[in-house]
Design an enzyme around this catalytic site. Structure first.
Site, PDB file in Angstrom:
ATOM      1  N   HIS A   1      -1.048  -9.559 -19.716  1.00  0.00           N
ATOM      2  CA  HIS A   1       0.133 -10.285 -19.218  1.00  0.00           C
ATOM      3  C   HIS A   1       1.083  -9.455 -18.359  1.00  0.00           C
ATOM      4  O   HIS A   1       1.832 -10.012 -17.572  1.00  0.00           O
ATOM      5  CB  HIS A   1       0.879 -10.999 -20.350  1.00  0.00           C
ATOM      6  CG  HIS A   1       1.844 -10.164 -21.123  1.00  0.00           C
ATOM      7  ND1 HIS A   1       1.522  -9.582 -22.315  1.00  0.00           N
ATOM      8  CD2 HIS A   1       3.128  -9.810 -20.882  1.00  0.00           C
ATOM      9  CE1 HIS A   1       2.567  -8.911 -22.773  1.00  0.00           C
ATOM     10  NE2 HIS A   1       3.559  -9.028 -21.913  1.00  0.00           N
TER      11      HIS A   1
ATOM     12  N   ASP B   1       5.081 -12.449 -26.309  1.00  0.00           N
ATOM     13  CA  ASP B   1       5.652 -11.311 -25.582  1.00  0.00           C
ATOM     14  C   ASP B   1       7.078 -11.052 -26.077  1.00  0.00           C
ATOM     15  O   ASP B   1       7.465  -9.942 -26.414  1.00  0.00           O
ATOM     16  CB  ASP B   1       5.630 -11.665 -24.084  1.00  0.00           C
ATOM     17  CG  ASP B   1       6.365 -10.652 -23.217  1.00  0.00           C
ATOM     18  OD1 ASP B   1       6.197  -9.449 -23.452  1.00  0.00           O
ATOM     19  OD2 ASP B   1       7.094 -11.088 -22.303  1.00  0.00           O
TER      20      ASP B   1
ATOM     21  N   ASP C   1      18.421 -24.701 -51.673  1.00  0.00           N
ATOM     22  CA  ASP C   1      17.014 -24.716 -51.286  1.00  0.00           C
ATOM     23  C   ASP C   1      16.584 -23.349 -50.748  1.00  0.00           C
ATOM     24  O   ASP C   1      15.753 -23.243 -49.877  1.00  0.00           O
ATOM     25  CB  ASP C   1      16.720 -25.821 -50.264  1.00  0.00           C
ATOM     26  CG  ASP C   1      17.566 -25.686 -49.017  1.00  0.00           C
ATOM     27  OD1 ASP C   1      18.516 -24.896 -49.023  1.00  0.00           O
ATOM     28  OD2 ASP C   1      17.253 -26.369 -48.023  1.00  0.00           O
TER      29      ASP C   1
ATOM     30  N   HIS D   1       2.003  -2.929 -26.544  1.00  0.00           N
ATOM     31  CA  HIS D   1       2.779  -4.163 -26.372  1.00  0.00           C
ATOM     32  C   HIS D   1       1.899  -5.387 -26.098  1.00  0.00           C
ATOM     33  O   HIS D   1       1.932  -6.359 -26.870  1.00  0.00           O
ATOM     34  CB  HIS D   1       3.841  -3.950 -25.288  1.00  0.00           C
ATOM     35  CG  HIS D   1       4.473  -5.212 -24.805  1.00  0.00           C
ATOM     36  ND1 HIS D   1       5.237  -6.010 -25.623  1.00  0.00           N
ATOM     37  CD2 HIS D   1       4.424  -5.839 -23.599  1.00  0.00           C
ATOM     38  CE1 HIS D   1       5.645  -7.067 -24.935  1.00  0.00           C
ATOM     39  NE2 HIS D   1       5.159  -6.987 -23.704  1.00  0.00           N
TER      40      HIS D   1
ATOM     41  N   GLU E   1       2.501  -7.553 -12.921  1.00  0.00           N
ATOM     42  CA  GLU E   1       3.889  -7.136 -12.759  1.00  0.00           C
ATOM     43  C   GLU E   1       4.033  -5.621 -12.655  1.00  0.00           C
ATOM     44  O   GLU E   1       4.727  -5.111 -11.799  1.00  0.00           O
ATOM     45  CB  GLU E   1       4.692  -7.666 -13.958  1.00  0.00           C
ATOM     46  CG  GLU E   1       6.161  -7.498 -13.839  1.00  0.00           C
ATOM     47  CD  GLU E   1       6.772  -8.576 -12.948  1.00  0.00           C
ATOM     48  OE1 GLU E   1       7.954  -8.794 -13.078  1.00  0.00           O
ATOM     49  OE2 GLU E   1       6.059  -9.187 -12.123  1.00  0.00           O
ATOM     50  N   ASP E   2       3.370  -4.932 -13.550  1.00  0.00           N
ATOM     51  CA  ASP E   2       3.665  -3.498 -13.714  1.00  0.00           C
ATOM     52  C   ASP E   2       2.599  -2.553 -13.190  1.00  0.00           C
ATOM     53  O   ASP E   2       2.747  -1.344 -13.296  1.00  0.00           O
ATOM     54  CB  ASP E   2       3.882  -3.177 -15.209  1.00  0.00           C
ATOM     55  CG  ASP E   2       5.085  -3.907 -15.765  1.00  0.00           C
ATOM     56  OD1 ASP E   2       5.887  -4.411 -14.962  1.00  0.00           O
ATOM     57  OD2 ASP E   2       5.206  -3.986 -16.995  1.00  0.00           O
TER      58      ASP E   2
HETATM   59 MN    MN Z   1       5.570  -8.118 -21.815  1.00  0.00          MN
END
Ligand code: MN
Length: 720
Positions: free
Chosen positions: A88, A155, A275, A64, A92-93
């Protein structure tokens, strides 16, 4: 750790995996070896940190962040952004904190990761609060470093790509949020490619059936036209080559959500969309763009009126390109875009192209003050808003314009139609606030009742029980609620009260002229009564009290003056401005108001009523000075011609004035004067035409027609 993750563990990623090697190849093309090495270090750390973690899709987690980083590498973002994208989710994780990142990768990267993490950290009791809080964080993070939002968008894109693994409720939520917030942000930042990708992914998530239907319609249509498009593309390519131009030509196709929006917005059938397919020519220089245009117009017949020169006059977001439509084989119209490589990068990547230019040490095509200003504006909304729900509402308003959002003194948000005034606001809050309006403040400064409100302003109304609605407000309110309430109030007052109110208003207005009604000769009064079709002075008072006549103008009419009386003043038929019976009315030469324009009157005893457009700049100082301006409105059926002024910017070619004059004359408009402004040395000329015209509608038609003229770069109403 459960059994499944241990199994996945064995399949986990490292720097010799193919996906990583492809990514490394991509970044090595534009980053130096030292930067690539730092990125590799961050990748190793992320691999370790996410070890054992599995995405809902069953993939090792590291897929990811690597996908997000790879997307940003397509935009050639700087190495700090790439590292932050890889890292990123670690704060958090995983066990790794901001301090660790700071030590290993520097303060910038740590802050970027922290910024991204904070966006969805907080949880709230309701969904709306959570959404709003995240958004608030996002805006804050964005204002500190725009790269945070670019990482967030990447993300989001990968999350949508792998969304099948989630349950349907979560899918819908993420999809909707993307359509409402993330995709519009990408668009506002000019990142068109990402905006389209996010829109299509989210559209498919939220409306799978609609998506599938439209997608297959496009495919079918493409099948029919594939050969044709290929033929046109090859023909153009060959012709440009023969002429010695080094360009690349690509066939392009409308994205599904774009098609959906167009069909929905314009209520078009699929067959009416012309178009769907187009051709884009990418050249090396601006000169080549114009030469390509000439060659293509020679090859195919151009569709009249479809040529737009956004190179000479870029769109407000900086977009540059030549647009034209040609009539292809079988009479099929085909849209052609012609632009340089640099322009193409800007058009596709918007603000993300900033780092691309920075890394090449070439100045960016534009500076991003507009985007910065937008973010600052969002910030001020967040500062002023009372609660998360309202904040969310106001941000959405900003991303989807059409309304104006203002704040009450307590910080509540009120949404009103565009061009709403303070009186509209007052009635929207409460009828009493309108009916007893005494004065008002906008952002703590005194403001007149007719002030048009802007997004984010704070409005305060002061009331006084003794005050009642001013009939004159009917001239400028835009909401039905305000109009209705004022009318209802005025109707509710009995004639005797209307007379009393009218007398009060007229007495008050006469004070400005230093006279009283008793001072007015009977003869004058009788003439005035006749002009207003009134038998007695009480009738006139009632007219004023009921809102049919404007006290200020009546006062002005009866006050002694050196002005000559208007001829045939007894007849009401030629009234152009409501309430100006018997008065000398003239139209300002600075802004040239015409019927349909919102207007103000500037009142002086020497000149009578001089009508200006509300927008007129020369009014600004008058408005501030005293009570000399008055809101006015046009009479219902004005049947007369007026002078309007338009500014025309043209290519500096011979005979251009004659050509434009002829075009204006062909449309049955008289030209009163033309002035040339050749002070600018841009190679363009600016001409100002004053023409006779009936009203705004007609003028807009003329401007539209002139805009189709390929020698004309821009046409607009002259402001003042
Ligand atoms: Mn993420």
């Amino acid at each position: 750790m459960d059994k499944t993750s241990i199994i996945k563990n064995s399949r986990e990623f490292n720097i010799s995996s193919k996906k990583y090697l492809d990514f490394k190849k991509k970044i090595s093309k534009y980053l130096n070896p030292y930067q690539v090495k730092k990125i590799e270090k961050s990748f190793n750390l992320a691999c370790d940190a996410h070890k054992g973690q599995v995405r809902k899709s069953g993939e090792a987690y590291i897929h990811h962040p690597l996908s997000a980083a790879s997307l940003l590498a397509d935009f050639q973002l700087d190495h700090e952004s790439i590292m932050a994208a890889i890292l990123h989710d670690v704060i958090e994780d995983t066990e790794i904190g901001k301090e660790n990142l700071k030590k290993s990768f520097g303060v910038k990267v740590a802050e970027l990761v922290d910024g991204v993490s904070k966006l969805d950290k907080l949880s709230f009791s309701t969904k709306e609060e959570a959404d709003a809080a995240n958004l608030r964080k996002m805006i804050l993070a964005m204002s500190q470093d725009i790269r945070v939002i670019l990482i967030k968008l990447a993300d989001r894109k990968h999350n949508l790509e792998t969304i099948d693994a989630l349950d349907s409720k979560k899918r819908k939520k993420i999809g909707k949020e993307t359509l409402e917030i993330f995709a519009p942000i990408a668009l506002r930042l000019g990142i068109h490619s990402l905006n389209k990708e996010l829109e299509d992914l989210a559209f498919e998530t939220v409306y799978p059936f609609r998506y599938a239907t439209l997608r297959s319609m496009i495919q079918k249509s493409r099948g029919n036209r594939k050969e044709l498009m290929e033929k046109i593309k090859n023909l153009i390519e060959k012709k440009l080559q023969d002429e010695g131009l080094n360009t690349s030509v690509v066939a392009r196709e409308k994205h599904v959500y774009g098609l959906y929006k167009k069909m929905k917005l314009k209520e078009f059938k699929f067959s009416q969309i012309n178009d769907l397919f187009g051709v884009r020519v990418i050249s090396n220089t601006v000169d080549d763009c114009y030469r390509s245009l000439g060659i293509i117009h020679n090859l195919y017949t151009p569709v009249p009126g479809r040529f737009k020169d956004y190179i000479a006059i870029p769109k407000s977001n900086g977009y540059q390109s030549l647009h034209t439509s040609i009539i292809g084989p079988h009479g099929l119209p085909i849209e052609i875009q012609i632009r340089t490589k640099d322009m193409n990068i800007l058009a596709e990547s918007g603000i993300a192209s900033h780092w691309f230019y920075k890394s090449k040490n070439i100045p960016s095509l534009k500076n991003y003050t507009k985007e910065q200003q937008w973010i600052t504006n969002l910030l001020s909304i967040q500062k002023d808003s009372g609660n998360p729900k309202e904040y969310l509402k106001s941000i959405k308003a900003d991303l989807h314009p059409g309304k104006v959002y203002v704040f009450t003194p307590k910080g509540n948000i009120l949404d009103l139609p565009k061009r709403s005034t303070i009186i509209d606001y007052a009635y929207a809050v409460h009828t009493d606030l309108g009916n007893n309006y005494a004065s008002s403040k906008v952002d703590d400064l005194p403001a007149s009742p007719s002030t048009i409100l802007k997004n984010g302003q704070r409005v305060e109304i002061l009331v006084n029980k003794k005050f009642i609605p001013d009939p004159g407000w009917l001239n400028f309110v835009v909401t039905e609620k305000a109009r209705h309430s004022i009318r209802a109030y005025l109707k509710s007052i009995k004639k005797i009260d209307a007379i009393a109110l009218g007398k009060k208003l007229l007495d008050y207005s006469l004070k400005d002229f230093d006279i009283q009604l008793n001072d007015i000769p009977k003869k004058t009064l009788n003439i005035v009564l006749q002009e207003y079709s009134c038998e007695t002075i009480d009738d006139l008072y009632a007219e004023i009290g009921l809102g049919n006549s404007i006290a200020k103008l009546v006062a002005m009419r009866i006050a002694p003056t050196d002005m000559p009386l208007k001829e045939n003043s007894a007849s009401n038929t030629d009234i152009q401005i409501r309430g100006t019976e018997g008065l000398v009315v003239s139209y300002a030469k600075c802004c040239y108001p015409i019927p349909g324009d919102p207007i103000l009157g500037h009142i002086s005893q020497e000149k009578g009523v001089v009508v200006h457009r509300q927008k007129c700049r020369s009014l600004n100082h008058m408005k501030k000075s005293s009570d000399e301006t008055l809101d006015l409105s046009w009479a219902d059926n004005v049947d007369d011609t007026f002078s309007a002024s338009i500014k025309v910017e043209v290519e500096n070619v011979r005979g251009v004035l004659a050509m434009i004059s002829a075009q204006i004359a062909q449309n049955d408009f008289n030209i009163e004067s033309v002035t040339y402004d050749d002070t600018k040395t841009t190679g363009h000329n600016i001409m100002v035409f004053v023409i006779s015209i009936n009203g705004v509608k007609e003028l807009n038609k003329l401007i539209k027609k002139l805009k189709k003229n390929s020698n004309i770069l821009n046409v607009e109403r002259k402001r003042s």
